[in-house]
Write a protein that holds these residues in place. Structure first.
Motif, PDB file in Angstrom:
ATOM      1  N   ASN A   1     -24.966  10.721 -19.707  1.00 54.07           N
ATOM      2  CA  ASN A   1     -25.346  11.372 -20.901  1.00 54.07           C
ATOM      3  C   ASN A   1     -24.284  11.027 -22.109  1.00 54.07           C
ATOM      4  O   ASN A   1     -24.920  10.963 -23.293  1.00 54.07           O
ATOM      5  CB  ASN A   1     -25.113  12.844 -20.717  1.00 54.07           C
TER       6      ASN A   1
ATOM      7  N   SER B   1     -29.826  17.544  -5.847  1.00 51.77           N
ATOM      8  CA  SER B   1     -30.149  18.921  -6.504  1.00 51.77           C
ATOM      9  C   SER B   1     -29.233  19.272  -7.809  1.00 51.77           C
ATOM     10  O   SER B   1     -29.590  19.855  -8.738  1.00 51.77           O
ATOM     11  CB  SER B   1     -30.134  19.930  -5.330  1.00 51.77           C
TER      12      SER B   1
ATOM     13  N   ARG C   1     -29.719  16.552 -10.705  1.00 50.60           N
ATOM     14  CA  ARG C   1     -31.158  16.970 -11.495  1.00 50.60           C
ATOM     15  C   ARG C   1     -30.780  18.200 -12.486  1.00 50.60           C
ATOM     16  O   ARG C   1     -31.355  18.185 -13.555  1.00 50.60           O
ATOM     17  CB  ARG C   1     -31.879  17.468 -10.411  1.00 50.60           C
ATOM     18  N   ALA C   2     -29.859  19.233 -12.088  1.00 50.68           N
ATOM     19  CA  ALA C   2     -29.825  20.189 -12.898  1.00 50.68           C
ATOM     20  C   ALA C   2     -28.873  20.028 -14.237  1.00 50.68           C
ATOM     21  O   ALA C   2     -29.227  20.816 -15.209  1.00 50.68           O
ATOM     22  CB  ALA C   2     -29.053  21.432 -12.307  1.00 50.68           C
TER      23      ALA C   2
ATOM     24  N   PRO D   1     -31.627  16.044 -18.529  1.00 51.15           N
ATOM     25  CA  PRO D   1     -32.644  16.637 -19.257  1.00 51.15           C
ATOM     26  C   PRO D   1     -33.968  16.535 -18.323  1.00 51.15           C
ATOM     27  O   PRO D   1     -34.170  15.781 -17.341  1.00 51.15           O
ATOM     28  CB  PRO D   1     -32.778  15.382 -20.422  1.00 51.15           C
ATOM     29  N   SER D   2     -34.899  17.478 -18.601  1.00 47.86           N
ATOM     30  CA  SER D   2     -36.110  17.933 -17.845  1.00 47.86           C
ATOM     31  C   SER D   2     -36.931  16.585 -17.584  1.00 47.86           C
ATOM     32  O   SER D   2     -37.664  16.391 -16.734  1.00 47.86           O
ATOM     33  CB  SER D   2     -36.816  18.919 -18.587  1.00 47.86           C
ATOM     34  N   GLU D   3     -36.945  15.637 -18.829  1.00 50.99           N
ATOM     35  CA  GLU D   3     -38.000  14.620 -18.580  1.00 50.99           C
ATOM     36  C   GLU D   3     -37.368  13.413 -17.683  1.00 50.99           C
ATOM     37  O   GLU D   3     -37.943  12.652 -17.466  1.00 50.99           O
ATOM     38  CB  GLU D   3     -38.383  14.054 -19.863  1.00 50.99           C
TER      39      GLU D   3
END
Length: 753
Positions: free
Chosen positions: A653, A687, A690-691, A694-696
């Motif tokens: 990120n 898991s 992923r959290a 970003p959602s995409e």
């Protein structure tokens, strides 16, 4: 530590607690502690040297756990052994002998001399003498003859990420100066593994023996400026498990060897999908049989000869028969003793009758003949015999307990003046005065007991009145009294435990008391005839014996029966307090079926302290998920670093500026290293990672085909390819440019420049 396999763990059934406590349980699954890794004689694989040419490289994966070596044309390494050497002087042959790798575990002598080439917990070589011994053994086992004065083959060796310049410089000097290597190349093990598995763009998560590294790779080139290290690996996990077990079993009779701890961590631990939730319920009784793994250490059980039921019945019958005979003999002896007493009583009464109407001289002669001083002693003897006979007859016929009410004695001489008494009378008067003092003391003690009994009855009456008038206040006082008793019991037990530890404050104070008893002035010598010892002059002096025997705080209150007092208070609470039940009592809480500590230490089954087998067992339960969890939550082990999920999120990120680079990296998250073989590692990483994305964003996680050996295979593949030709530092380069010179390539540390 190297993990060679994964294990799926089923977290148990759904039995409720009462079912688990009282239902029959299957026998526990028991794992045997690892034996010594010594493998005996292994013939060296020398055939590869004859198949090699001057361009065939010797590939060495120089790991802190295992050193692996082979030829660049091999599919698997020919050698794999620990980076340890045991060297000692054998006095029988008068030579210094060296044992390398697994051979260092041959016996107790060699195990005591084991030295590791690397600094503990790191991949930095710290003992170059050991490193030289490892390389000697490696080249000799590969069949290198050294006919031309050196190994005669190029060498490819792995090194840690951001290897120290001094370490690489010393290794280069060792290979060129000691072994006359024609050329040398270094590379990072995780990058070799990623190349071998066909990676070009991705994020390498390499968790090995000494550290965990996350390295982003773009277009087959590592972005070393964004590489991050977590100082935790298999070595630290095994050391953490060792510390947990030493804390859990401080008096364990066996010895925790390093290779045994590593095997426990490798075979019994797994990554929890939801650590916080699972650790809070791990010790629940339902399913604990499946979650609690038992590791058995060697033990010697006491041999007991089991007898059949017939033999036990015969033994019991013999014991009963023996008891009956003893009872009969005792009854016969009591009867004979009673008869003798009656005969003696008749004789003394006859003697008393014969003394009537006799002169004083004749009386004295008769009494001295039976060893009596005077008629008073004879009368007392007759009274004692009559009392003893009545008691014995009452006991024989079962009438009462044989205790008679003591008649008030009379002391007539105490009222007579000394002037009118002769010498015998004065002596008898002193005797009667002593007897009267004892009788008065017993009477006072009896009266004090009656007063104490009346006082307790009055206190009980007042307590009952208070309970009837103000129940809540009375319950508060009873609960406070119970807590006070519990605290005193804990303090008493703690003090007893401290007295068993010679380093505790209680033991030190006890020894100080003993030293003070030995001499009031330890610095001065005692002179003969000058012993001014007034110990015992005061009653308080004798309390020192209680202090020495029981500790500094052993006053009268500590001697009372705290357990009986606690049971009394708990009985009152059970009767009148609706919130206090049987499960709240100390006895119920001490029951192993109610003890969380018992479940933690001994699992869901009772523990027999006398059993050597159970005493040599290690129960792994919470440790199975706590040890590998440190990679995700380093704070568990006191490590002030971020976990791999936070590190990976920071790299993707914030470290990668271009969005297309971020997408390429997230499309191939590559797991390698033995510490990633814990069951559930990839699922947990997926898991949680992923959290924080970003959602995409889309992520793909894969594991190396062989997270342990692919580093060596990748180095061998690279050494045999044309890509490596320009990456070797030749001996001419070394002689011309120095030992710090090295060539850059996409699989080594030099790419960070």
């Amino acid at each position: 530590m190297t993990i060679t396999g994964a294990r799926y763990v089923d977290t148990g059934s759904s039995l409720n607690r009462s079912d688990v406590r009282f239902s029959p349980k299957p026998p526990p699954r028991i794992w045997t502690a690892a034996e010594s890794p010594f493998r005996g004689y292994q013939p060296p694989p020398v055939q590869g040297y004859a198949q090699s040419t001057s361009n065939t490289a010797i590939v060495i994966d120089n790991g802190a756990s295992l050193l692996r070596a082979g030829w660049s044309f091999d599919k698997t390494p020919r050698l794999a052994f620990p980076a340890t050497v045991a060297r000692y002087r054998d006095r029988r042959i008068n030579r210094t002998v060296s044992y390398v790798g697994y051979n260092a575990f041959a016996d107790a002598t060699t195990r005591g001399q084991i030295r590791n080439a690397f600094e503990p917990g790191s991949s930095v070589v710290g003992n170059w003498d050991v490193m030289e011994g490892l390389l000697d053994y490696t080249f000799a086992s590969l069949g290198v003859t050294g006919e031309d004065g050196g190994v005669g083959r190029p060498i490819v060796m792995t090194e840690p990420v951001a290897n120290l310049g001094y370490s690489r410089k010393t290794m280069t000097e060792l290979l060129f100066e000691c072994y006359s290597a024609p050329s040398v190349a270094y590379g990072i093990d995780s990058l070799f593994s990623y190349r071998y598995n066909g990676g070009r763009n991705g994020l390498i998560v390499s968790s090995s023996h000494t550290a965990t590294h996350l390295i982003p790779v773009l277009d087959s080139k590592p972005v070393m400026s964004n590489a991050t290290r977590l100082n935790w690996g298999g070595f630290h996990g095994a050391d953490y498990l060792f510390k947990l077990l030493k804390l859990k079993y401080p008096t364990f009779p066996g010895k925790f060897a390093d290779y045994q701890i590593e095997e426990m961590a490798r075979d019994q631990c797994y990554i929890s999908h939801d650590y916080d939730s699972e650790v809070s319920t791990f010790l629940r009784w339902s399913g604990l049989e499946e979650r609690d793994h038992v590791v058995q250490y060697p033990f010697t059980e006491q041999v007991t000869i089991e007898k059949s039921e017939e033999e036990l019945a015969r033994i019991a019958e013999r014991k009963r028969e023996g008891g009956r005979r003893l009872q009969e003999q005792a009854a016969k002896m009591r009867l004979e003793k009673l008869i003798r007493k009656e005969q003696t009583l008749d004789y003394y009464k006859d003697l008393q009758q014969r003394l009537i109407n006799q002169t004083k001289k004749e009386v004295r002669q008769l009494l001295e003949g039976d060893e009596f001083k005077d008629e008073t002693q004879l009368e007392k003897t007759i009274q004692d015999l009559e009392k003893s006979i009545r008691k014995a007859r009452s006991k024989e016929v079962g009438g009462g307990n044989g205790v008679e009410e003591e008649a008030e004695p009379v002391f007539p001489l105490l009222e007579v003046a000394d002037e009118i008494l002769d010498e015998a009378g004065l002596k008898e008067k002193r005797h009667q005065r002593l007897m009267k003092s004892g009788y008065d003391a017993r009477a006072r003690a009896k009266a004090e007991k009656e007063i104490q009994r009346a006082r307790l009855a009055e206190e009980e009456r007042l307590d009952n009145e208070r309970r009837d008038s103000d129940l809540q206040s009375w319950l508060v006082d009873r609960r406070a009294a119970r807590q006070n008793l519990l605290q005193r019991i804990k303090e008493r037990d703690r003090l007893k435990a401290d007295l068993g530890n010679r380093k505790s404050l209680a033991s030190q104070m006890r020894m100080k008391t003993l030293a003070n008893l030995a001499s009031d002035q330890p610095g001065k010598k005692r002179r003969r005839g000058n012993d001014d010892d007034n110990f015992g002059a005061n009653d308080e002096d004798w309390g020192v014996y209680r202090t020495v025997a029981m500790g500094e705080h052993s006053d009268d209150e500590e001697e009372e029966d705290l357990g009986a007092g606690l049971k009394g208070v708990e009985a009152q609470l059970l009767k009148y307090d609706p919130l206090f039940s049987e499960s709240n009592t100390l006895e119920a809480q001490s029951d192993w079926t109610q003890s969380l500590m018992h479940a933690f230490l001994r699992g869901p089954r009772p523990f027999e302290p006398e059993s050597q087998q159970e005493a040599h067992q290690v129960h792994l339960n919470v440790e199975r998920i706590r040890v590998p969890e440190v990679v995700f939550q380093p704070s568990i082990a006191g490590l002030d670093q971020a976990g791999i999920v936070d590190i990976a999120a920071d790299i993707t990120n914030h470290g990668l500026v271009k969005s297309q680079d971020r997408l390429r990296v997230l499309g191939d998250i590559f797991l390698t290293g033995g510490n990633t073989l814990f069951a559930g590692f990839s699922d947990r990483l997926r898991s949680e990672f992923r959290a924080v994305l970003p959602s995409e964003a889309l992520i793909e996680i894969r594991q190396a085909n062989d997270p342990i050996l692919d580093s060596w295979r990748g180095a061998a593949q690279w050494a045999a390819s044309l890509d490596s030709a320009q990456s070797f530092v030749t001996k001419e380069d070394y002689q011309e440019k120095g030992s710090e010179y090295m060539k850059e390539h996409n699989l080594g540390n030099a790419a960070a420049a």
